[in-house]
Design a protein around this motif. Structure first.
Motif, PDB file in Angstrom:
ATOM      1  N   LYS A 135      37.337  40.825  34.016  1.00  0.00           N
ATOM      2  CA  LYS A 135      36.033  41.435  34.296  1.00  0.00           C
ATOM      3  C   LYS A 135      35.319  40.673  35.404  1.00  0.00           C
ATOM      4  N   ILE A 136      34.942  41.396  36.461  1.00  0.00           N
ATOM      5  CA  ILE A 136      34.213  40.764  37.559  1.00  0.00           C
ATOM      6  C   ILE A 136      32.791  40.446  37.096  1.00  0.00           C
ATOM      7  N   THR A 137      32.374  39.205  37.317  1.00  0.00           N
ATOM      8  CA  THR A 137      31.003  38.807  36.967  1.00  0.00           C
ATOM      9  C   THR A 137      30.153  38.601  38.215  1.00  0.00           C
ATOM     10  N   ALA A 138      30.817  38.346  39.335  1.00  0.00           N
ATOM     11  CA  ALA A 138      30.081  38.075  40.578  1.00  0.00           C
ATOM     12  C   ALA A 138      30.873  38.615  41.759  1.00  0.00           C
ATOM     13  N   ILE A 139      30.184  39.319  42.647  1.00  0.00           N
ATOM     14  CA  ILE A 139      30.878  39.809  43.844  1.00  0.00           C
ATOM     15  C   ILE A 139      29.916  39.751  45.032  1.00  0.00           C
ATOM     16  N   ALA A 140      30.396  39.172  46.109  1.00  0.00           N
ATOM     17  CA  ALA A 140      29.598  39.094  47.346  1.00  0.00           C
ATOM     18  C   ALA A 140      30.443  39.571  48.511  1.00  0.00           C
ATOM     19  N   HIS A 141      29.844  40.399  49.332  1.00  0.00           N
ATOM     20  CA  HIS A 141      30.510  40.866  50.545  1.00  0.00           C
ATOM     21  C   HIS A 141      29.538  40.645  51.698  1.00  0.00           C
ATOM     22  N   GLU A 142      29.922  39.770  52.609  1.00  0.00           N
ATOM     23  CA  GLU A 142      29.081  39.457  53.768  1.00  0.00           C
ATOM     24  C   GLU A 142      29.902  39.740  55.015  1.00  0.00           C
TER      25      GLU A 142
END
Lengths: 732, 214
Positions: free
Chosen positions: A298-305
């Protein structure tokens, strides 16, 4: 007519024509060479002259002089228009930022700065080469890497933030932090931009190749400071667009100015080597993706920059967009940077945003699955969401992504792959399997049509909708045939003329759902006209069937009803804001098998499969062609397409079809497409969505992931070419 | 389908393929005296040629710089043959000269005095399609349609070339009869770009015609 609530049961739920595999109605014209494209319309205006563009050979600066005398005296030359004499002209629309023509300022390489009009192409081209241009050059910066290093840690103005990304990423059991690079890309449609322009009594007609007729009519009027009513655009056949022909381009402006000065019609085609720097492109990107997950996936954190270059004032490539909606995860950070530079204008190319964004995100998902020791298809399924991850109160209208993953996996035989890279061989080939998810929004635009029932019972549909190879002619004919109870061959569709009602046009994969809705609306209006004509108050009591209409016991042919003269109805389907109360999007899963030669590192694709969730499929033949075509473009993005930037002089070096490589026959293996054929009542009356851009989304990452699976070498810098992995291949 | 093709390289073919007309794109900062002098022809600028196009003999006086492609599209208004790149990079301009397929953009018209040209218009009409044209429609071997006439002209020639025993890069056994395989077709069609990406459907169309003719 307003589309302001989900579609109920209607004629398309009992369809006889819509949804059936239907060969293109314009097919015989195209295969016999009789379909007239823009530059070929010898018949529309007498005495056509030929204009040859003159373009700037610097990226930025100022023209100090243009010496045209030798060119004016050259054989056959009738007129020359220069950017200096014309002076500055308005930017065509608020969707564009770079000037097309006019004034001394040069804003990008191969900007149009003149047109030579002569009796023949050979004369115009030779004379254009005689024009001498002097410039004051402004030195610019074209270094995206440098801009990225400067902005990489700047999170002061995020696109969105949900929860506490930093804390959740820090606390996550498994994390990924990687950078990915995608190059600039060119639409490279087969027909270069071309226009014929003719003036008559102060009014201008332009026969051109354009996806968005009304945008272009307005833009040309704006640019030439004319009343839009005095401008007509006609574009019945378009040799590919992919976003390159969304807007007014220099060919139309040069043809119009050349024709005005010469006093005769003028035609201009952009020579292929000018297309890629004169027009628009997909901007290159650098993307950083961080994902944190629990051990259970399960993804808890996702960042796309991400950063992309853009012409000053533009939007660049919106590579972060899909990450806002695609996967679940409570803590999220989305950041978009722009690096302004005087390259040609970055603008929309097929699936703008998602195409480049998914090239990165779907490698990241593959890497993350590997870290978790999970099947990458299962990892994606675990993180599916039925609501907007940024706004959990907002549901997706229809989202069957997990079904795409399951159906695709099963059909492809995904379970039989070897998850450990570099372990499968077939003779001298390392065999690899890769997959990726795909996401693309499915917007709709207001769309109008006029329908004309003829005395002989045939129906003519007129709309300024365009067919850029998408199959508009056919699905509009199907829609009209279905609604009016006519056989398909009694419907004639006329497109692309600004004298016709304004439609959605072709772009953003909104064309099919929108234009068929507009056709449906016009046909319903025609049904009412017919009811009036035969003295029936309740249109719903009529049954349209077998080229006739039945009311109670009474039956008559449509031809007999129109026998005294054609019956005309015109209507526009307007999409209200209520459509946006849910997220209307399309989904797919792509699966790819590659072989990588053990010694040379050559990549050969062996098979591809896509499973697509894209609403009602209006015509399985043309929809499948859209998807396989998208897959081909995805192969190009993965393996070869690269508008290489000369960072010293600020232009795209690979600016023709020899240097900007696109896939050829030999690059493309067997392709399979599965449509779930899910209906989406939230999307349109036909419960249809777009599919033309979906087919491209995610494909490149599936190829890159397959190459990793084959070789154990992870390339995060597209295109995946030999120079990036040859030295890391397993020992032979 | 046409007669088997002579498998020989004619001198004229060599000349034609090396005479790329790369005039003009440069409007550079330095168009000096040298290039200006080079643009003044020393002899006649026009030539009169006679050639047969789709079975009809044509006598034309043309600018020596006119390509075979522009002769078709502009002088004869046969616009089925397409201009995609004008530099031999895309194949959209494919037509046949004396039975052999060529990129007509790479060939000057004056070199074709006495030649027999076939363009897509000579293959079939919307109401009377050639089997290859019909197979392209049935298999949706195109989308925008711009590369399509070139694809069809190439496809017809590809089957001729295989039958004539002309080997390709992927032919394994140069002594055996060449089989019409997927890879043989793909390899031989690779000079015709389709940006809409209809390759799989084009392959299906060509295969269908090959099977019908077998």
């Amino acid at each position: 007519m307003e589309f302001n609530e989900p579609a109920g049961e209607n004629v398309f739920d009992h369809s006889k024509v819509v949804g059936r595999p239907t060969p293109r109605v314009d097919g015989p014209l195209k295969v016999s060479g009789r379909a007239p494209y823009a530059y070929e319309r010898h018949d529309v205006a007498e005495g056509q002259l030929v204009g040859y563009p003159v373009v700037s050979t610097i990226a930025q600066g100022r023209i100090t002089n243009m010496e045209t005398e030798a060119a004016l005296n050259a054989p056959g030359v009738v007129a020359i228009v220069t950017t200096l004499e014309t002076g500055e002209m308005p930017i065509p629309s608020d969707m564009n930022v770079a000037p097309l023509f006019g004034g001394a300022e040069v804003a990008h390489y191969h900007q149009a700065i003149g047109v030579v009009v002569a009796d023949t192409l050979e004369q115009a081209r030779a004379a254009a080469a005689l024009i001498k241009v002097d410039y004051d050059v402004t030195k610019g910066s074209y270094d995206l890497e440098a801009a990225w290093q400067e902005k990489r840690e700047d999170r002061s103005d995020p696109v969105s933030r949900v929860g506490d990304f930093e804390a959740a990423f820090e606390a996550a059991e498994v994390t990924l932090d990687q950078e990915y690079r995608t190059p600039s890309q060119s639409h490279a449609m087969m027909e270069p931009h071309a226009s014929i322009a003719a003036w008559k009594d102060g009014k201008l007609t332009v026969w051109t190749s354009n996806q968005m007729i009304e945008w272009t009519r307005q833009a040309l009027a704006t640019t030439l400071e004319m009343d839009p009513e005095d401008v007509r655009i006609d574009s019945p056949f378009i040799g590919g667009g992919f976003g390159s022909k969304l807007f007014l381009r220099a060919d139309s402006v040069l043809a119009a100015l050349g024709a005005r000065k010469a006093g005769r019609p003028v035609k201009v085609m952009l020579p292929r080597p000018m297309v890629m720097n004169n027009t628009t492109h997909r901007a290159s990107t650098i993307q950083r993706i961080r994902i944190g997950a629990q051990q259970d996936g399960k993804i808890t954190a996702i960042a796309h920059e991400a950063i992309s270059h853009t012409f000053p004032g533009g939007d660049g490539e919106n590579a972060i967009s899909q990450t806002q909606k695609f996967y679940a995860g409570e803590n999220r950070l989305i950041v978009k940077h722009l690096a302004e530079m005087h390259l040609p204008e970055a603008n929309a190319m097929r699936a703008p945003g998602e195409a480049a964004g998914l090239m990165a995100l779907e490698i990241a998902m593959d890497e993350m699955a590997e870290k978790l020791g999970m099947d990458p298809a299962e990892f994606r399924a675990i993180n599916d969401t039925q609501v907007d991850p940024e706004d959990p109160d907002k549901p997706f209208s229809e989202r069957h992504f997990v079904e795409c993953l399951n159906r695709g996996s099963e059909a492809f035989g995904w379970g039989d792959r070897n998850a450990t890279p570099g372990q499968r061989r077939d003779g001298n080939w390392l065999i690899g399997h890769g997959m990726a998810g795909a996401y693309r929004g499915s917007p709709a635009q207001d769309s109008g049509a006029r329908v004309r029932l003829q005395p002989d019972g045939r129906l003519i549909v007129e709309t300024d909708m365009t067919d850029i190879g998408t199959g508009s002619y056919t699905i509009i004919a199907q829609t009209a045939a279905e609604t009016m109870g006519l056989p398909l061959d009694m419907v004639e569709v006329r497109l692309g003329d600004s004298d016709f009602p304004v439609s959605a046009g072709s772009g953003g994969q909104w064309g099919a759902a929108s234009s068929t809705a507009g056709t449906y609306a016009a046909c319903l209006a025609l049904r009412s006209e017919i009811a009036k004509k035969i003295g029936v108050n309740d249109t719903d009591s009529l049954t349209f069937k077998n080229a006739g209409v039945r009311t109670g016991e009474k039956q008559m042919t449509l031809a007999s009803i129109a026998s005294e003269g054609e019956i005309v109805a015109e209507y526009t389907m307007e999409f209200s804001d209520s459509r946006d109360e849910e997220i209307v999007s399309t989904f797919a899963a792509h699966f790819v098998e590659v072989g990588v030669h053990v010694a040379t590192g050559e990549i050969r694709l062996r098979r591809m499969l896509a499973a697509c969730d894209a609403g009602r499929i209006l015509n399985p033949i043309t929809a499948r062609s859209q998807v396989i075509g998208g897959m081909v473009m995805g192969v190009g993005a993965a393996m070869m397409e690269d508008l290489a930037i000369d960072e010293g002089r600020g232009f795209f070096v690979t600016h023709d079809l020899a240097n900007y490589e696109v896939p050829v026959h030999m690059d493309i293996p067997d392709q399979e497409v599965i449509f779930l054929d899910t209906l989406d009542p939230q999307s349109s009356p036909l419960k249809a969505k777009g599919v033309g851009e979906l087919g491209l989304c995610g494909v490149a990452a599936a190829v890159a992931n397959a190459v990793y699976n084959a070789t154990g070498v992870r390339v995060r810098d597209y295109p995946v070419t030999l120079d990036k992995y040859l030295d890391q291949l397993p020992a032979v | 389908m046409g007669a088997p093709i002579e498998f020989e390289i004619r001198r004229r073919t060599l000349v034609a393929s090396s005479a790329a007309v790369a005039i003009g794109a440069a409007t550079g900062q330095r168009s000096g005296a040298q290039s200006r002098a080079a643009l003044t022809p020393s002899g006649a600028e026009d030539s009169t040629i006679t050639l047969t196009v789709n079975g009809v003999e044509q006598e034309l006086t043309i600018d020596n710089r006119t390509t075979l492609l522009d002769l078709l599209r502009e002088n004869l208004k046969l616009t089925g043959t397409k201009k995609g790149c004008d530099h031999g990079q895309c194949g959209a301009c494919t037509c046949t000269v004396n039975g052999q397929r060529v990129n007509s953009c790479l060939s000057l018209a004056v070199m074709h005095d006495g030649d027999e040209i076939q363009s897509i218009e000579g293959v079939g009409t919307p109401d009377d399609l050639d089997p290859m044209q019909a197979a392209f429609v049935a298999n949706d071997g195109f989308q925008c349609g711009y590369c399509t006439p070139g694809q069809i002209m190439s496809a017809r020639s590809v089957l001729d070339e295989i039958r004539a025993g002309i080997p390709s890069h992927v032919t394994d056994d140069l002594n055996a009869q060449i089989e019409v395989t997927d890879d043989e077709i793909r390899e031989r069609m690779s000079g015709n770009i389709c940006r809409c990406g209809a390759y799989s459907n084009i392959l299906a169309a060509i295969t269908k015609v090959a099977e019908e003719q077998a």
